[in-house]
Every structure is written in C-alpha cells, then in structure tokens.
Design an enzyme around this catalytic site. Structure first.
Site, short mmCIF file in Angstrom:
data_model
loop_
_atom_site.label_atom_id
_atom_site.label_comp_id
_atom_site.label_asym_id
_atom_site.label_seq_id
_atom_site.Cartn_x
_atom_site.Cartn_y
_atom_site.Cartn_z
N CYS A 110 -36.21 42.33 16.44
CA CYS A 110 -36.95 43.19 15.63
C CYS A 110 -38.34 42.43 15.18
CB CYS A 110 -36.30 43.33 14.16
SG CYS A 110 -35.88 41.93 13.24
N ALA A 129 -37.99 38.83 13.51
CA ALA A 129 -37.65 37.91 14.41
C ALA A 129 -38.86 37.40 15.01
CB ALA A 129 -36.47 38.43 15.27
N ARG A 186 -33.34 29.01 16.73
CA ARG A 186 -34.02 28.84 18.07
C ARG A 186 -34.66 27.34 17.90
NH1 ARG A 186 -37.39 32.31 20.56
NH2 ARG A 186 -39.35 31.05 20.44
N HIS A 219 -45.16 39.33 16.54
CA HIS A 219 -46.07 38.46 17.22
C HIS A 219 -47.33 38.91 16.59
CE1 HIS A 219 -43.17 38.02 20.65
NE2 HIS A 219 -42.70 37.49 19.77
#
Lengths: 540, 459
Positions: free
Chosen positions: A59, A62, A93, A193
């Site tokens: 999503c 994230a 991550r 992003h």
C-alpha cells in the site's frame, strides 16, 4: 538455442487467461505482453489490482513510510493509526545505516499513536499531539514525521495542521511534517513514493546551503535505499573516483543530507519509479540536471561512472574513472568466469519492485543467464516502455487523487549547472538527460513481460517453464521453493548483499553460483520414490 | 549501541507507543484461518494489510502464506467495499478454488462500516459462491485489542459458522488451540493420542504451516481441522480451551450454540500448566494418564533437579502475549527463577490478575499490559535494574545485544532463528526443550563472560 528456450512462452496467455472470470481475463490480457525491443508494445500498468486475484502489491503507507522515509536515521517517524502499520514496517526492510556513537539513529525504534476505538470515534488529533510532545520530551529530535494510515483519512484527522501546530508549540527549530499516505490511496506502493517525494521537497530539500564534503565533483544518488549496504558500496566507489556523494535518497541518509542535497551538481536516478519526482523538482527549482543511472551489474556500473565523467567533462576525472574501472574489473571478471561455469545458459524470471526487475537482468546477463520473464509489482508504463510514453499515459481517478505540487525556480538559488547549449552538446555525445528507456528496451524478442503478476500466474510460469531461478520477494519465496525452484529475494537479498557496484556484482555472482550449485533440490525424491527403485527381495 | 536513545528515565507516557509488544487484530485472524483445512484467508481492506500480514507470517513460519485482499481504492473507501468483496469472492472461487474463504475486516472497512453479512449474502444471491463452498467472516477492527483478539475472533467465527449439534453426543473432547506454533499443536495432539483421548483440535495449523519439501506446491495442504471435524465439535462431550485470551469466547460460543460444556486452561507451557492440561483431558475424555506421559514428566523433573543451581534466583524479563506469558512466568517460578519484568501490549484484566497471583512472592516484580506496556518500557526497566535473561520475539534481540543479556526467542514473530517450527514448547517434552534452551543460554553466557581461570570443563 535461446529461441528454443523462448518459443514455448508464446502460449502463456492461452494457458492462464481462461481461468479468470471474463472481465478479469480481459484486464489481465493487457498486462501480459511479449518483448520486442524494436517495436515496444504497450503494457497496462499502474492500474487497480482485481480484488481477490492475490497480488504481491502493498500500500501507499508502505511506499511512503517503509520505502522512502524508512532509511533516514534521524527523523522520528510516528505512524498515526492503529498499531499494526507501525509494527509491520519496523525493521522489516534491510535499509542499513552506519552511525558513529554520537549519531542519532531512530531506525531500530517503532513509534505509533496506537489509535483506539475512542480515537476513531472522537478523532485522533489530540492523541497525536500528545504523542509528539512525548516523543520530544524523550528524545529531543530535530525532526518528526507523521504518517497517516487508512482510518486517519476517513475520520478527517488533519496531520498537516497538527504538524504546524506542534512545530510552533515546541519551537527550538524543530521540523515537523506530515504525510497523507493512507493505504487506500493509489493502486500500490507507488502512490506512497510520490507522496513522500512531494513532502521531502516541501519540507526538507534546500533548507541548508552548507556545502559539505571535500571532493570537487558533487552528486546525489536518488532512488537508492541501501538494502544490504548497496549505498555503502556506491559511496566507496564514488570516493575512489574522487566524486563526492552529497546525499542518497534515502539509503543511509540523514536530515543534513536531504537539506543540503541542492548543493550537488548532478542527480543520478537509480530507482526511477520511486524518486523521479524529486529529480524533476530539483531540476526545476535549483537547475540540477538528472540522468538515469544504474549501479547494478559491473558493466552498468562502469557505464554510469563514465557518464559522470563525461558530464563533468574533466579529463583527469575521466582518467581516474577508467583507472578504477580497470582495477575493479579484474576481480569482477575473475569472479564472473568462476560463477559462469555453473550459471551459463540457465534461465531466470524476475518479478519485483519498480526497477529491480529491470536492473538485475544486467547481472544475469553477466552470468550468461537468460531472462525468460520479468515484470514490476508497482511500475508505471514509463518504467516498462520508457519515458517517451509519459504524455500518452491516461491519468485515471486513482492517480488523480495524488497531489501534484507546482514547483518553480528558486528565486535566489536557481543555478543551471549546465547551459542549454552544454546539455545539447553532451546529449550529442551520447549522454541522456531526463530520460529512461525502460525495461522493455532491453528485453529480448519473445520474452514475457507481466505487470502485477498474480499468484496464479506465478504458479503457471513455474509449472510451464521451470526457470532455474525465480526472483521475487518474501511472500513468494516459499511457494516457489516448495515447487523445487530456488527463489532469490530481490527486495531483501536473502539477507546478503551489497549487490551494487563492482563489489556487489561479485557478491551477486557468488550468491547465484551458490544457488546454482545447491544440491538439496536434487534430493527431493526419496530413493524409494524414484522410478529406478526396485524392491529388494531376499532369495532363500 | 542499537537502541542508544533509550534511557532509564521513564516519563508519564500516555499517547506514544514505542516498540510495541503487540500488533493488530487482522493478522491474528489470518493466522487462525490457516488452521482450517482448505481455507483461504481474505483481508477486506487495503492491499497493504494483506501484504504486511503475509510478509510477517512468512518471516516467522518460512512457509507459503497466501491470502487474498479486497484491494480497496479511494473510491471503495468512500462508497464502501461491497463491490470489491463481491468481485473478490468471484475471482477467488474461479481461480483458487478454496473450500472456505475466511473474510476478516480491517480498520479501513470497519471505519467505513461495511456490513459483511449483507455483502456476502449479496455475493451468494448473485451466484458467486459455488455449491458446497462457504464464505465466513469475522470483524477484526485493528483499533481494538490486539493480534490476540483477532485470533480469538476468527476462532469464534469457526464455531459460529460450522459447529453443529445433531443431538447425538460423540465421545470426543474439543481442544481449542490458542496462539501457539504448529509444532506446539502437534505435541499436544501427540499427548492426547498417547492418552488415547479422542479429540478434535481447532484451529490446527499442523500440516498447513509446517509442511515438507516435496517438489509440489499446493495452496491447501492436507492439514488443518477438516470441515466435518469442525462441524462435529458441536457433538463433542466437552471443550478444553487452551489459553484464556484466544479461546474463551469460542468456548462460550460453542456452549451457547451446541451445549458443549467447557473449561479453559492455560496453554500447556511448563510443568504445572501441562499438569493441569493432562488432568483436564484425563477427566473430560475419561481416560487414564498412561505411564508414558508420567515418564515424560519425570524426565523433565530430572533435568530441572540436575541443573537447579543455574536457574536459582536468575532475574528474567519477558514480553509477548498473555496466553503464553502466564504459563511461562509460572514455569520460570517452577525453575526457581525470578520473572521480574513482564509486559504485553494486549489489553485485558485477566493477565494482571494472574500475574498478581503468580508473582505474590516476588515483591520486586513489575508487570504491565495494554496501553503503555511496550518493549521500550521493558527496556527502561532493564536499564533501571538489570536482568539475567530476556525472553521474547526477535525484537528482543536489540535489547539483548545492547545489554549483553542471554536471550531466548519465544513468541511471534521469530524472524532470525530456526527451530520454533520443529521443537515444541508445549507439554513435558516442550518444557524440556525450553529448559534446555534456557540452561544452555545461561551456561554459554557464563563461559563467555567469566575469567579464564573460572572456565569449567564440566558444568
């Protein structure tokens, strides 16, 4: 030989599309195309996933908190929402960060407002404010970022207003800013992003004109998240060549790096998908040109270094770069030769991310391996077909919801690093600015290119074509391996790496050689399950 | 230092959770759904929830974790997720052909108020649910309770949708499994078999999340509670719930629905909790405890007695879920260790009450649950006065490395070590495994940290 390997792929569509309900099949049809570098086909990408199809996509939160802001060490990232989102994005991550004992590092911490039902009913702004006060009292950070989760947008909490309010209340030069990165926005991580890029630009980039570092040639590397130490490998290599890395967006990054990034003279874009917005905005407002770059693969790394040399146009820099390349390539070639004995002619499939499924084909080429199929999880058409298609991309409702910010020239600090004429001359010499050719330009005719691969399609790919290695993420890993095919994780590198730069290429060769040599796959059938097994009998 | 900004100084913290000792409901529902044979978990919300849960569960189990999502967009968040779920049901049955789809909600679909009963009946009316297949659901708002609550809610849904009383009682005892490892469930079933008790375990992740490598992948492995067994739970003579937080609601539901009486005991972790489980099963299944079980118990006692000096008085900090922390704390006390700091992010009075009783002879012990009870606070307590051992999930590693404390991985998720899928922590055998792990960690620490002249050949 390659043709023989690729030709069976041509029936893939017939094999998979039938099972889908009619409308779904029609939609998936457009997301599955065959490679043809001379005549690049159109692919459907960055559109909604069909509910129930079992996607690997995540999503917006994230993409924003996890990917872009996660690797920065000295911002307190508070997730505003129920506990889960902060929990799942906590150390999951592998964005490494290197600090000395005095550096601030909040990466091993998870911060959340842990919203309860009363906050959902009556609003969560007061709890968020209190959480920021507590964070400040405990840690005295220079910056706090707030990340919105799904319910925040629905109940109308205004994280931006809270940020402004708290910045005023706390004072002391603290920087507080929010992200409207609710998970339901957009169609994948990609929206996150974009949202992250916008806020980086609005709240961090250009806040500090201090020129850091001692080397003459100053660049930023954008879209590099330091998974497994990739950014370390890149930085080491650049320094060796005499190039100053001002900021990495955002692997191993800090507030100071973001704030001084505009003092660099060139932006290199690694992951085009996740960071091209920042590159564009920095060019518009500060006059810093950008070029697509790739440090994945030894040849790609050499090419990227040469591009930098050419850009700065200094002969001594170019000579130094050639010297470094020659020196590094010795070891690289030896390692490639060694690995190639085991890897040559083997086949790979790559379904990951928004750039890696492209970049890693370089490394497989260097190993003499053939990429049969590839695709992105959250790429857009330009990541497949090249930026030239951008004007023809239809903006749908899901993309329209994501803020586009208007960027103008900085009144005092706009400084075009190259004149129009210089750019033209460099372009004539073969440098490409503001461009990305996309994955398809480098995929052979007849290969399969599939966007947002479904679990079913993945199973079929393996069942039909038995690649020697499948590259994807943790969610796919054990499904694929149960089928007896090794899966290499390209999100987290299976806890290996770095894979970037020359050093990384060698690591990758070794790791793929290790996978190709792994013998356990050959033992799956028990001796008594093998055909040749004959039951022994006693002869009396 | 990994957690270099943690200091011993606690502040009055009411709103900020730092390093949580819990996560959200839906992941618990997803985990529990794998305990039903032929079941596909479905997350009704944004894609990210499903992706995060699958990743987190995969990191822990190192097994395929496949689940579907309603893939909410901004539009569905405004107009409701009905169309998404109906479409998902259609796609799922066409492509993935599960026997059962277990839908759970998320904070998103809960906040907008999607009515799952109504949406699923709409899908049925439209013929999207093939004959013989089922779509069940439970509500798991992420802003209430924790992952433990979600697990419980999914198990309640199993009872609600499947348990049936035919009025013909069967001589079987239901074992409602709380949140534990498949290896733990396997061990409990082995004990029941050893005792010749007829049992139905639900949920049952054995054979689903601990499968072997065969070269074949199947989305629905052979394991899990079968639909017929799940239905038959309504005819069982008794139900034993294993773990108060995870199973009480399901036990109550089953009693109300099918008149099956129940008892909730702790998950059999450690000596006394296993004793109680064995007694309960013996009584309610009406079977004697065989010598083989008594022998397993005696071997555990032998191990503890032989190494008692290493355990005595050792201060232990632990975090995790109430259903495992309670019997674990009790077991540490059986070992003459001192559980001094215990933290769970899962809210509830039961934990506090049990801890008060268990820890009455350890006045220095501190425990906390719910809001404010996080791993950051536990670390602060450790900084105030140190401990000899830390027990918790992989997030404890950062504390253990900083403070140089022997660390036992226990709970969820364990993302950095192997073993939990293979070696149970339940029953006497599991307690033996656990005791050996604790003992070896303490001994390793002693070897590593003592002066050279104190290194012992024999310990």
């Amino acid at each position: 030989m390659e043709k023989d390997i690729l030709s069976p792929l041509s029936t893939f569509k017939e094999e998979v599309l039938d099972i889908y309900p009619k409308k779904v099949g029609k939609k998936r049809d457009k997301a599955i195309v065959f490679g043809d570098p001379d005549n690049i086909p159109q692919i459907q990408a960055n559109v909604r996933t069909v509910p129930g199809i079992i996607t690997q996509r995540g999503c917006t939160y994230a993409g924003c908190k996890g990917v872009v802001l996660g690797p920065t060490r000295d911002i307190i990232n508070i997730t505003h929402g129920p506990i889960g989102c902060a929990f799942y994005s906590w150390l999951t991550r592998r964005n490494q960060t290197r600090t000395d004992q005095y550096d601030t590092n909040y990466i091993p911490y998870a911060f959340s407002t842990d919203m309860q039902d009363s906050n959902i009913v009556f609003g969560g702004e007061e709890k968020l404010k209190a959480a920021i006060r507590e964070a400040y009292e405990l840690f005295h950070p220079r910056a706090i970022a707030i990340f919105s989760t799904c319910p925040v947008g629905l109940i109308g909490d205004d994280v931006h207003r809270v940020a402004r309010h708290m910045m005023e209340e706390i004072g002391n030069g603290i920087n507080i800013f929010g992200f409207s990165c609710e998970g339901y926005r957009g169609v994948s991580q990609s929206a996150g992003h974009h949202i992250a890029n916008n806020q980086l630009y609005k709240h961090l980039i250009g806040r500090d004109d201090t020129v850091t570092g001692s080397l003459k040639y100053r660049i930023n590397v954008l879209g590099e998240y330091n998974i497994g130490g990739d950014a370390f490998a890149i930085e080491t290599l650049l320094e060796k060549c005499g190039i100053q890395l001002v900021a990495t967006f955002s692997g191993n990054s800090s507030l100071d790096q973001f704030q001084t990034a505009h003092t660099a003279d060139l932006n290199l874009v690694m992951c085009h998908r996740s960071i091209n917005y920042v590159a564009e905005m920095m060019e518009t407002s500060f006059g810093i040109p950008w070029m697509k770059a790739n440090f994945i693969g030894a040849e790609a790394t050499a090419k990227t270094l040469r591009k930098i040399g050419k850009y700065f146009g200094d002969e001594s820099l170019c000579l130094k770069i050639e010297e470094v390349i020659t020196e590094e390539m010795k070891e690289v070639e030896a390692a490639a030769q060694q690995a190639m004995k085991k890897t040559k002619g083997k086949t790979a499939m790559l379904f990951v991310g928004g750039s890696r499924a492209h970049h890693y084909q370089e490394l497989f080429n260097e190993l003499g391996m053939i990429t049969l199929a590839a695709g992105y999880e959250f790429g857009h058409r330009d990541d497949y077909e090249g930026r030239r298609v951008i004007p023809s991309i239809v903006i749908d409702a899901d993309s329209r919801n994501i803020e586009e910010i208007t960027v103008t020239q900085d009144p005092t600090r706009y400084n075009p690093r190259k004149t129009k004429e210089e750019i033209e001359a460099l372009t004539a010499e073969g440098l490409e600015f503001n461009g990305y050719e996309g994955m398809m330009a480098e995929m052979k005719k007849g290969t399969l290119i599939i966007d947002d691969l479904s679990h079913y399609e993945m199973e079929k790919l393996i069942e039909l074509y038995h690649p020697d290695i499948f590259c994807a993420g943790i969610k796919e890993k054990f499904c694929v391996q149960k089928m007896g095919i090794p899966l290499k994780q390209l999100h987290n590198y299976d806890y290996g790496g770095p894979y970037a730069a020359f050093e990384g290429a060698i690591n990758f060769y070794n790791d793929i050689e290790q996978i190709a040599c792994c013998t356990i796959w050959k033992e799956i059938k028990a001796p008594w399950e093998k055909e040749a097994y004959v039951e022994a009998t006693y002869a009396y | 230092m990994l957690l270099k900004h943690t200091t011993p100084k606690e502040i009055d913290r009411k709103s900020l959770t730092i390093n949580p000792a819990k996560t959200c409901q839906p992941i618990g529902a997803m985990y529990a759904a794998f305990g039903l044979n032929g079941c596909l978990p479905h997350s009704h919300g944004s894609q990210g929830c499903c992706a995060y849960h699958r990743s987190t569960l995969t990191r822990h189990f190192k097994e395929p974790i496949v689940a579907s999502t309603s893939s909410f967009s901004e539009g569905s968040s405004v107009f409701g997720g009905s169309a998404n779920l109906v479409q998902a049901i259609d796609t799922i049955f066409n492509v993935y052909d599960p026997l059962i789809v277990a839908v759970h909600t998320t904070c998103l679909s809960e906040t907008i108020g999607d009515d799952l009963t109504q949406i699923i009946s709409k899908a049925a009316e439209e013929g999207k649910i093939p004959e013989g297949k089922m779509v069940i659901h439970c509500n798991t708002p992420s802003y209430v309770g924790s992952h433990v609550t979600g697990y419980s809610n999914q198990v309640v849904a199993f009872v609600k949708f499947f348990s049936t009383s035919t009025m013909k009682k069967r001589n079987a005892v239901n074992l409602v499994a709380g949140w534990m490892e498949p290896s733990d469930m396997r061990e409990i079933k082995r004990m029941a078999k050893e005792m010749e008790a007829r049992t139905i375990m639900f949920p049952d992740m054995t054979g689903v999340l601990d499968t072997g490598l065969t070269g074949k992948y199947t989305m629905y492995p052979h394991g899990g509670t079968t639909l017929s067994d799940m239905k038959a739970t309504g005819d069982s003579r008794f139900t034993i719930g294993l773990g108060e937080y995870c199973t009480t609601d399901a036990c109550i539901k089953l009693e109300n629905k099918c008149k099956v009486k129940f008892e909730v005991v702790d998950i059999p972790i450690g000596l006394k909790a296993t004793d109680r489980f064995v007694m309960s099963l013996s009584r309610h299944a009406n079977v004697p405890v065989p010598d083989s079980i008594t022998e397993e118990r005696s071997k555990l006692l032998d191990l503890i007695a032989d190494n008692q000096k290493y355990f005595y008085g050792k201060r232990v900090a632990l975090f995790g879920d109430p259903d495992t922390l309670v019997p674990l704390t009790e077991f540490l006390i059986s070992l003459d260790m001192k559980p001094v700091y215990i933290v769970t992010g899962t809210p509830g009075k039961g934990f506090d009450e049990r801890m008060a009783t268990l820890l009455k002879d350890i006045p220095e012990a501190k425990y906390m649950s719910g809001a404010g009870a996080d791993i950051f606070r536990l670390h602060q307590w450790i900084k105030q006065e140190g401990v000899d051992m830390l027990i918790g999930n992989t997030y404890g590693k950062y504390i253990s490395l900083d403070e140089n404390i022997p660390f036992i991985r226990f709970g969820f998720p364990i993302a950095d070590r192997a073993g939990h899928n293979y070696f149970p922590k339940t029953g006497y055998v599991g307690a033996t495994n656990l005791t050996i792990q604790i003992l070896n960690a303490l001994m390793d620490y002693q070897d590593r940290t003592c002066p050279e002249e104190k290194v012992e050949f024999q310990m």
